[in-house]
Design an enzyme around this catalytic site. Structure first.
Site, PDB file in Angstrom:
ATOM      1  N   LYS A 138       2.965   3.617 -11.070  1.00  0.00           N
ATOM      2  CA  LYS A 138       1.734   2.843 -10.933  1.00  0.00           C
ATOM      3  C   LYS A 138       1.487   1.973 -12.168  1.00  0.00           C
ATOM      4  O   LYS A 138       0.969   0.856 -12.051  1.00  0.00           O
ATOM      5  CB  LYS A 138       0.549   3.778 -10.672  1.00  0.00           C
ATOM      6  N   TYR A 175       4.647   9.518 -10.848  1.00  0.00           N
ATOM      7  CA  TYR A 175       3.591   8.738 -10.199  1.00  0.00           C
ATOM      8  C   TYR A 175       2.895   7.820 -11.200  1.00  0.00           C
ATOM      9  O   TYR A 175       2.685   6.622 -10.934  1.00  0.00           O
ATOM     10  CB  TYR A 175       2.591   9.688  -9.550  1.00  0.00           C
ATOM     11  N   ASN A 206       0.805  -1.220   0.000  1.00  0.00           N
ATOM     12  CA  ASN A 206       0.000   0.000   0.000  1.00  0.00           C
ATOM     13  C   ASN A 206       0.840   1.272   0.000  1.00  0.00           C
ATOM     14  O   ASN A 206       0.412   2.301  -0.529  1.00  0.00           O
ATOM     15  CB  ASN A 206      -0.915  -0.007   1.227  1.00  0.00           C
ATOM     16  N   THR A 235      -7.182  11.562   1.732  1.00  0.00           N
ATOM     17  CA  THR A 235      -6.038  11.236   2.579  1.00  0.00           C
ATOM     18  C   THR A 235      -5.004  12.356   2.501  1.00  0.00           C
ATOM     19  O   THR A 235      -5.185  13.346   1.797  1.00  0.00           O
ATOM     20  CB  THR A 235      -5.379   9.917   2.132  1.00  0.00           C
TER      21      THR A 235
END
Length: 241
Positions: free
Chosen positions: A148, A144, A77, A181
């Site tokens: 991913k 990023y 995660n 978040t």
């Protein structure tokens, strides 16, 4: 007893996953740079950017699990959205660090996890927390998006390889949606010249379109408990479940 290993367990989705899984009576090992107190969770402090230490970390994780475990689930995660910026203006050291945390670390940990448990005839799963950014190109997120996309393709390869394993590990790379978040706070604090989609992400927050970490963790746990990874495939979006 089911064993769950959660990286990035000190905040956000990772914290909620560790908390909810432990609350359900599972044996949970949380990995993070900073320890968070969650009842029943065994925390191991580690910086995943220190990739040379990750094989021994995985050995420590497996050794900490109870001998009577009936299943092992590794949840990769931990991740970071920085550096945010148009390629040509991004700091090289930040690129290196992001690749280490987002891609190199889960690859090394998964490799060691599979190797260490290859002779164990119990249920074994790897859940890689991915992102829609791995499946779509967004300006300002070159690093990023690339990391991913890398974790998605890594998951595809492992899924194929494990078809021939005597005691296979099931694997899925799952996009959890847009979640409220600390990562979203970092995104909203960026500059428009670095991230042209900034206004859109500010609107997500203002219009209440962000899922909570608690809700997302609940969905992920339900998915892990109820779905056959071989049936759903190695690339998944939680919003479809």
């Amino acid at each position: 007893m089911k064993v769950y290993v959660v990286t990035g367990a000190s905040k956000g989705i990772g914290f909620e996953l560790a908390k909810q899984l432990s609350g359900a009576g599972h044996f949970v090992i949380g990995i993070a740079r900073t320890e968070s107190k969650i009842d029943g969770v065994k925390f191991i402090k580690a910086d995943l950017s220190e990739t040379e230490k990750l094989e021994s970390l995985t050995n420590e994780i497996i050794a900490a699990a109870p001998q009577h475990a009936v299943s092992f689930t590794l949840i990769n995660n931990a991740g970071m959205v920085n550096p945010i910026g148009i390629i040509g203006s991004v700091n090289a050291e930040e690129i290196t660090n992001a690749i280490a945390v987002n891609l190199t670390a889960p690859m090394i940990i998964s490799n060691a996890f599979i190797s260490k448990l290859k002779d164990s005839n119990v249920s074994k799963r790897i859940v890689n927390i991915s992102s829609g950014a791995g499946r779509n190109a967004y300006e300002g997120w070159g690093t990023y998006c690339a990391t991913k996309a890398g974790i998605d393709h890594f998951s595809r390869v492992v899924a194929i390889e494990q078809l021939n394993a005597q005691h296979p590990v099931d694997i899925v790379s799952i996009a959890p949606g847009i979640i409220d978040t600390g990562m979203q706070e970092i995104i909203r604090a960026s500059k428009e010249e670095a991230f042209p989609l900034l206004d859109k992400f500010i609107e997500y927050k203002e219009q209440g379109l962000l899922s909570s970490a608690q809700q997302t963790a609940q969905k992920l746990i339900s998915f892990m408990e109820n779905e056959d990874f071989k049936e759903v495939g190695s690339i998944v979006d939680i919003r479809n479940y």
